[in-house]
Design an enzyme around this catalytic site. Structure first.
Site, PDB file in Angstrom:
ATOM      1  N   ARG A 104      40.789  48.716  43.655  1.00  0.00           N
ATOM      2  CA  ARG A 104      41.183  47.630  44.786  1.00  0.00           C
ATOM      3  C   ARG A 104      41.913  48.133  45.918  1.00  0.00           C
ATOM      4  O   ARG A 104      42.884  48.922  45.946  1.00  0.00           O
ATOM      5  CB  ARG A 104      42.225  46.672  43.868  1.00  0.00           C
ATOM      6  CG  ARG A 104      42.681  45.789  44.836  1.00  0.00           C
ATOM      7  CD  ARG A 104      43.821  44.588  43.995  1.00  0.00           C
ATOM      8  NE  ARG A 104      42.739  43.778  43.418  1.00  0.00           N
ATOM      9  CZ  ARG A 104      43.302  42.649  42.728  1.00  0.00           C
ATOM     10  NH1 ARG A 104      44.439  42.273  43.014  1.00  0.00           N
ATOM     11  NH2 ARG A 104      42.519  41.957  42.055  1.00  0.00           N
ATOM     12  N   HIS A 131      34.820  40.234  45.249  1.00  0.00           N
ATOM     13  CA  HIS A 131      35.833  40.324  44.117  1.00  0.00           C
ATOM     14  C   HIS A 131      34.779  40.365  42.769  1.00  0.00           C
ATOM     15  O   HIS A 131      34.849  39.048  42.153  1.00  0.00           O
ATOM     16  CB  HIS A 131      36.918  39.337  44.039  1.00  0.00           C
ATOM     17  CG  HIS A 131      37.930  39.472  42.971  1.00  0.00           C
ATOM     18  ND1 HIS A 131      37.912  40.769  42.055  1.00  0.00           N
ATOM     19  CD2 HIS A 131      39.349  38.975  42.810  1.00  0.00           C
ATOM     20  CE1 HIS A 131      39.048  40.648  41.210  1.00  0.00           C
ATOM     21  NE2 HIS A 131      39.848  39.523  41.629  1.00  0.00           N
ATOM     22  N   GLN A 134      35.908  39.191  39.186  1.00  0.00           N
ATOM     23  CA  GLN A 134      36.454  37.931  39.043  1.00  0.00           C
ATOM     24  C   GLN A 134      35.400  36.928  38.728  1.00  0.00           C
ATOM     25  O   GLN A 134      35.377  36.250  37.728  1.00  0.00           O
ATOM     26  CB  GLN A 134      37.432  37.612  40.106  1.00  0.00           C
ATOM     27  CG  GLN A 134      38.157  36.114  40.076  1.00  0.00           C
ATOM     28  CD  GLN A 134      39.073  35.993  38.789  1.00  0.00           C
ATOM     29  OE1 GLN A 134      40.019  36.682  38.877  1.00  0.00           O
ATOM     30  NE2 GLN A 134      38.789  35.033  37.804  1.00  0.00           N
ATOM     31  N   ASP A 224      40.391  28.911  45.995  1.00  0.00           N
ATOM     32  CA  ASP A 224      41.199  30.121  46.147  1.00  0.00           C
ATOM     33  C   ASP A 224      42.412  30.190  47.185  1.00  0.00           C
ATOM     34  O   ASP A 224      42.394  28.995  47.720  1.00  0.00           O
ATOM     35  CB  ASP A 224      40.412  31.179  46.390  1.00  0.00           C
ATOM     36  CG  ASP A 224      40.968  32.675  46.000  1.00  0.00           C
ATOM     37  OD1 ASP A 224      42.206  32.870  45.749  1.00  0.00           O
ATOM     38  OD2 ASP A 224      40.645  33.704  46.818  1.00  0.00           O
ATOM     39  N   CYS A 264      40.821  31.713  40.526  1.00  0.00           N
ATOM     40  CA  CYS A 264      40.959  33.255  40.017  1.00  0.00           C
ATOM     41  C   CYS A 264      42.394  33.155  39.734  1.00  0.00           C
ATOM     42  O   CYS A 264      42.772  34.153  39.065  1.00  0.00           O
ATOM     43  CB  CYS A 264      40.385  33.830  41.076  1.00  0.00           C
ATOM     44  SG  CYS A 264      41.315  34.062  42.801  1.00  0.00           S
ATOM     45  N   ARG A 292      39.298  37.887  31.425  1.00  0.00           N
ATOM     46  CA  ARG A 292      38.964  38.845  32.441  1.00  0.00           C
ATOM     47  C   ARG A 292      38.923  40.071  31.317  1.00  0.00           C
ATOM     48  O   ARG A 292      38.122  41.108  31.580  1.00  0.00           O
ATOM     49  CB  ARG A 292      40.178  39.373  33.249  1.00  0.00           C
ATOM     50  CG  ARG A 292      40.120  38.155  34.369  1.00  0.00           C
ATOM     51  CD  ARG A 292      39.242  38.286  35.433  1.00  0.00           C
ATOM     52  NE  ARG A 292      38.991  39.637  36.125  1.00  0.00           N
ATOM     53  CZ  ARG A 292      39.786  39.990  37.278  1.00  0.00           C
ATOM     54  NH1 ARG A 292      40.470  39.099  37.832  1.00  0.00           N
ATOM     55  NH2 ARG A 292      39.801  41.111  37.730  1.00  0.00           N
TER      56      ARG A 292
HETATM   57  N1  NVA Z   1      41.320  35.935  47.853  1.00  0.00           N
HETATM   58  C1  NVA Z   1      42.388  36.169  47.058  1.00  0.00           C
HETATM   59  C2  NVA Z   1      42.061  36.685  45.436  1.00  0.00           C
HETATM   60  C3  NVA Z   1      43.224  37.296  44.997  1.00  0.00           C
HETATM   61  C4  NVA Z   1      42.774  37.588  43.561  1.00  0.00           C
HETATM   62  C5  NVA Z   1      43.055  37.649  47.978  1.00  0.00           C
HETATM   63  O1  NVA Z   1      42.115  38.584  48.128  1.00  0.00           O
HETATM   64  O2  NVA Z   1      44.143  37.945  48.058  1.00  0.00           O
HETATM   65  N1   CP Z   2      42.367  37.078  39.998  1.00  0.00           N
HETATM   66  C1   CP Z   2      43.150  38.380  40.246  1.00  0.00           C
HETATM   67  O1   CP Z   2      42.489  39.204  40.640  1.00  0.00           O
HETATM   68  O2   CP Z   2      44.535  38.522  40.021  1.00  0.00           O
HETATM   69  P1   CP Z   2      45.330  39.685  40.553  1.00  0.00           P
HETATM   70  O3   CP Z   2      45.387  39.576  41.955  1.00  0.00           O
HETATM   71  O4   CP Z   2      46.493  39.373  39.827  1.00  0.00           O
HETATM   72  O5   CP Z   2      44.799  40.939  40.113  1.00  0.00           O
END
Ligand code: NVA
Ligand code: CP
Length: 308
Positions: A104, A131, A134, A224, A264, A292
């Protein structure tokens, strides 16, 4: 050839259905207490997180453990990643130790660089652009509920930011053929090149400015956060720009009978969705979170060939 999972385009329709069926089996097994598997026995999977995470990191660590492997946790500050070692070098070094790398980070080009130079699968655990783990889980969550109904006949709705999640839903619609209505404020649409390519493959992808219009007849309503990780300085402006893009009971009432609400997580109740919707009968947000684990176990099994 090494299979990566960096974008939703990396796997085929039949491979996705294989993963869904396997995830369904693994979920049942785990619920009956049988979840000690040996697919990754004696092997290590790198888990590198350069952004915050609860679900993705913990579910991947548990998934690797439950498959008999060992997760090796790395972060920016205690590895040579932050000291300028070329990714082309790190990729070849890590390929000598690990069975796969789950990562990530901000820029997706870092994942493609690691995949280009390494010889192990690279799994995208979220970037600024996508992502896929997810969305794979979200589609599995929907698939489980559909029974004999076809996924490609469904209409999915996305309301809010055209962010990493929305980009991935667009690519998933292109690959799996379901309808996708997106309602995003002007200037917050999914990436133009992702939309353009997907439109050419699936004319059932539509962009509107109206959440009510987007939700009309949808099987699932998705949203989201308005401010993703890395965008914190834009938070105040975004709250204003997204004020008409909240998922509330009026939006849910436009969806198809029995429609589900998806997010998510993490959520900000009262911003992108009302607390009433998040806590409603229609909400499957905690089921998505649990799934997940099951889906990522099926993904790891598929993507990492078993040693013979
Ligand atoms: N769109 C959000 C998703 C978090 C799981 C982010 O990138 O922060
Ligand atoms: N939905 C998701 O990816 O959550 P986290 O940021 O907690 O991993």
């Amino acid at each position: 050839m090494t299979t990566h999972f960096i974008t939703f385009r990396d796997l085929t329709v039949s491979q996705y259905y294989h993963i869904f069926e396997r995830a369904s089996f693994l979920k049942k097994e785990r619920r009956s207490g049988q979840y000690r598997l040996d697919h990754l026995k004696g092997r290590a999977v790198g888990v590198f997180f350069n952004k915050h995470s609860t679900r993705t990191r913990v579910s991947f660590e548990c998934a690797i453990n439950e498959l008999g492997g060992q997760p090796i946790i790395m972060n920016l500050n205690d590895s040579q990643f932050s000291r300028g070692e070329p990714l082309s070098h790190s990729a070849r070094v890590l390929s000598g130790y690990l069975a796969a790398l789950v990562i990530r980070t901000y820029e997706e080009s870092q994942l493609t660089e690691l995949a280009k130079w390494g010889s192990i699968p690279v799994i995208n655990a979220l970037t600024d652009d996508r992502h896929p783990c997810q969305v794979l889980t979200d589609i599995f969550t929907l698939y489980e509920r559909l029974g004999s109904k076809k996924l490609s006949d469904q209409l999915i709705c996305w309301i809010g930011d055209g962010n990493n999640m929305a980009n991935t839903w667009v690519e998933a619609a292109a690959v799996l053929g379901f309808g996708l209505n997106l309602a995003c404020p002007e200037g917050y649409e999914p990436k133009a090149e992702i939309l353009k390519r997907a439109y050419q493959e699936n004319p059932k992808i539509k962009l509107t400015r109206s959440p009510l219009e987007a939700a009309e007849g949808a099987t699932a309503v998705n949203t989201d956060v308005f401010t993703s990780m890395g965008q914190e300085s834009e938070k105040e402006k975004r709250l204003k720009d997204f004020k008409d893009f909240q998922v509330d009971s009026n939006v849910m009432a436009k969806a198809a009978p029995g429609a589900i609400f998806m997010h998510c997580l993490p959520a900000h109740p009262g911003e992108e969705a009302t607390n009433e919707v998040i806590e409603s009968e229609a909400s499957v947000v905690f089921e998505e979170a649990e799934n997940r684990l099951h889906v990522q176990k099926a993904l790891l099994e598929f993507i990492i060939p078993k040693l013979i």
